[in-house]
Design a protein around this motif. Structure first.
Motif, mmCIF file in Angstrom:
data_model
loop_
_atom_site.group_PDB
_atom_site.id
_atom_site.type_symbol
_atom_site.label_atom_id
_atom_site.label_comp_id
_atom_site.label_asym_id
_atom_site.label_seq_id
_atom_site.Cartn_x
_atom_site.Cartn_y
_atom_site.Cartn_z
ATOM 1 N N LEU A 124 0.956 -1.296 -0.060
ATOM 2 C CA LEU A 124 -0.054 0.029 0.061
ATOM 3 C C LEU A 124 0.876 1.444 -0.021
ATOM 4 N N ILE A 125 1.987 1.251 0.727
ATOM 5 C CA ILE A 125 2.858 2.515 0.777
ATOM 6 C C ILE A 125 3.319 2.480 -0.466
ATOM 7 N N ASN A 126 3.981 1.554 -1.397
ATOM 8 C CA ASN A 126 4.327 1.849 -2.269
ATOM 9 C C ASN A 126 3.324 2.167 -3.582
ATOM 10 N N LYS A 127 2.105 1.770 -3.383
ATOM 11 C CA LYS A 127 1.133 2.310 -4.359
ATOM 12 C C LYS A 127 0.884 3.713 -4.267
ATOM 13 N N GLN A 128 0.996 4.011 -2.900
ATOM 14 C CA GLN A 128 0.550 5.375 -2.451
ATOM 15 C C GLN A 128 1.648 6.354 -3.047
ATOM 16 N N ARG A 129 2.849 6.058 -2.987
ATOM 17 C CA ARG A 129 4.011 6.744 -3.493
ATOM 18 C C ARG A 129 3.763 6.866 -5.024
ATOM 19 N N GLU A 130 3.312 5.955 -5.566
ATOM 20 C CA GLU A 130 3.446 6.020 -7.131
ATOM 21 C C GLU A 130 2.322 6.935 -7.392
ATOM 22 N N ILE A 131 1.133 7.006 -6.654
ATOM 23 C CA ILE A 131 0.008 8.026 -6.677
ATOM 24 C C ILE A 131 0.719 9.573 -6.443
ATOM 25 N N CYS A 132 1.345 9.640 -5.453
ATOM 26 C CA CYS A 132 1.733 10.987 -5.125
ATOM 27 C C CYS A 132 2.844 11.346 -5.971
ATOM 28 N N ASP A 133 3.829 10.400 -6.843
ATOM 29 C CA ASP A 133 4.630 10.705 -7.962
ATOM 30 C C ASP A 133 3.803 11.526 -8.923
ATOM 31 N N GLY A 134 2.549 10.717 -9.140
ATOM 32 C CA GLY A 134 1.941 11.482 -10.360
ATOM 33 C C GLY A 134 1.513 12.645 -10.009
ATOM 34 N N TRP A 135 0.790 12.906 -8.836
ATOM 35 C CA TRP A 135 0.310 14.186 -8.455
ATOM 36 C C TRP A 135 1.465 15.360 -8.619
ATOM 37 N N LEU A 136 2.621 15.108 -8.018
ATOM 38 C CA LEU A 136 3.784 15.842 -8.239
ATOM 39 C C LEU A 136 4.328 16.274 -9.496
ATOM 40 N N GLN A 137 4.141 15.122 -10.646
ATOM 41 C CA GLN A 137 4.542 15.520 -11.824
ATOM 42 C C GLN A 137 3.688 16.509 -12.391
ATOM 43 N N ILE A 161 3.016 21.875 -4.242
ATOM 44 C CA ILE A 161 4.071 20.885 -4.547
ATOM 45 C C ILE A 161 5.197 20.702 -3.400
ATOM 46 N N GLY A 162 5.207 21.513 -2.551
ATOM 47 C CA GLY A 162 5.917 21.373 -1.338
ATOM 48 C C GLY A 162 5.367 20.216 -0.368
ATOM 49 N N GLN A 163 3.769 20.467 -0.233
ATOM 50 C CA GLN A 163 2.970 19.140 0.365
ATOM 51 C C GLN A 163 3.377 17.826 -0.137
ATOM 52 N N ILE A 164 3.256 17.712 -1.411
ATOM 53 C CA ILE A 164 3.420 16.366 -2.003
ATOM 54 C C ILE A 164 4.777 15.909 -1.694
ATOM 55 N N LYS A 165 5.940 16.724 -1.854
ATOM 56 C CA LYS A 165 7.336 16.332 -1.886
ATOM 57 C C LYS A 165 7.281 15.744 -0.255
ATOM 58 N N ALA A 166 6.746 16.718 0.531
ATOM 59 C CA ALA A 166 7.047 16.271 2.069
ATOM 60 C C ALA A 166 6.154 14.893 2.278
ATOM 61 N N MET A 167 4.973 14.618 1.615
ATOM 62 C CA MET A 167 4.476 13.486 1.690
ATOM 63 C C MET A 167 5.045 12.410 1.073
ATOM 64 N N LEU A 168 5.892 12.512 0.188
ATOM 65 C CA LEU A 168 6.715 11.533 -0.602
ATOM 66 C C LEU A 168 7.860 10.973 0.460
ATOM 67 N N GLU A 169 8.282 12.058 1.060
ATOM 68 C CA GLU A 169 9.347 11.880 2.069
ATOM 69 C C GLU A 169 8.868 10.984 3.156
ATOM 70 N N TRP A 170 7.655 11.201 3.703
ATOM 71 C CA TRP A 170 7.237 10.796 4.799
ATOM 72 C C TRP A 170 6.904 9.341 4.339
ATOM 73 N N LEU A 171 6.203 9.038 3.487
ATOM 74 C CA LEU A 171 5.830 7.569 2.689
ATOM 75 C C LEU A 171 7.394 6.760 2.611
ATOM 76 N N GLU A 172 8.312 7.366 2.195
ATOM 77 C CA GLU A 172 9.483 6.575 2.341
ATOM 78 C C GLU A 172 10.045 6.181 3.645
ATOM 79 N N LYS A 173 10.038 7.371 4.666
ATOM 80 C CA LYS A 173 10.313 6.966 6.012
ATOM 81 C C LYS A 173 9.396 6.020 6.483
ATOM 82 N N CYS A 174 8.310 6.021 6.342
ATOM 83 C CA CYS A 174 7.063 4.915 6.805
ATOM 84 C C CYS A 174 7.711 3.668 6.274
ATOM 85 N N ARG A 175 7.918 3.513 4.743
ATOM 86 C CA ARG A 175 8.194 2.227 4.398
ATOM 87 C C ARG A 175 9.251 1.708 5.222
#
Length: 180
Positions: A124-137, A161-175
């Motif tokens: 789920l974390i990996n899927k959410q990261r993919e979604i967030c990457d799409g939002w960021l792009q 953009i800053g929110q999504i980047k922070a979310m991606l960092e958080w998801l990576e740490k979470c994983r």
């Protein structure tokens, strides 16, 4: 249950709790209030909880049996049906599709997956990261194509953009920190 928005996350929390152990309404209310992880995510009024239980029962996601309490009123004990289990499983394994619901819906999904399916939690974390990457792009593309002399519009894009980047960092740490 048809595909629900994150506004209905509490319905899935109820399904998840009932899957773990059939319960009556007040026990579910107390469990949400007294479970630190859930109470940080959700607060619910008893009237809302009972309304949602009735709704889930009418959608055939829950069944009810009556437990006699002697001189006290009978209690309704809720159990998951097969469609309820399927709805819960589908919900838990689907990433959140709007950044505004990550705190509520994603963390609720992660809570239940970590209790029973650690591999599913990482998936789920990996899927959410993919979604967030799409939002960021998408946001970066929109930002690049907008007029730079509009200060407020630029700041809105930079903030998002800053929110999504922070979310991606958080998801990576979470994983990285998923327990055992």
């Amino acid at each position: 249950m048809t595909k629900k928005s994150s506004a209905h996350t509490l319905e899935y929390i109820l399904l998840g709790l009932i899957q773990e152990q059939p319960a009556h309404g007040y026990a579910l209310y107390e469990q949400i209030r007294s479970t630190p992880e859930l109470s940080l995510i959700w607060q619910v009024k008893r009237s809302k909880l009972y309304y949602l239980l009735e709704k889930l029962e009418s959608e055939r996601l829950l069944t009810v049996s009556v437990s006699s309490q002697g001189p006290y009123p009978d209690r309704k004990i809720y159990q998951l049906t097969s469609p309820g289990k399927k709805a819960l499983e589908d919900w838990m394994n689907s990433p959140v599709l709007s950044s505004r619901y990550v705190r509520l819906a994603f963390l609720s999904k992660l809570y239940f997956l970590l209790r029973n399916n650690k591999k599913g939690a990482v998936d789920l974390i990996n899927k959410q990261r993919e979604i967030c990457d799409g939002w960021l792009q998408n946001l970066e593309r929109q930002f690049q194509s907008q007029e730079k002399d509009d200060f407020i519009t630029s700041q809105v894009f930079l903030f998002r953009i800053g929110q999504i980047k922070a979310m991606l960092e958080w998801l990576e740490k979470c994983r990285e920190d998923v327990p055992g």
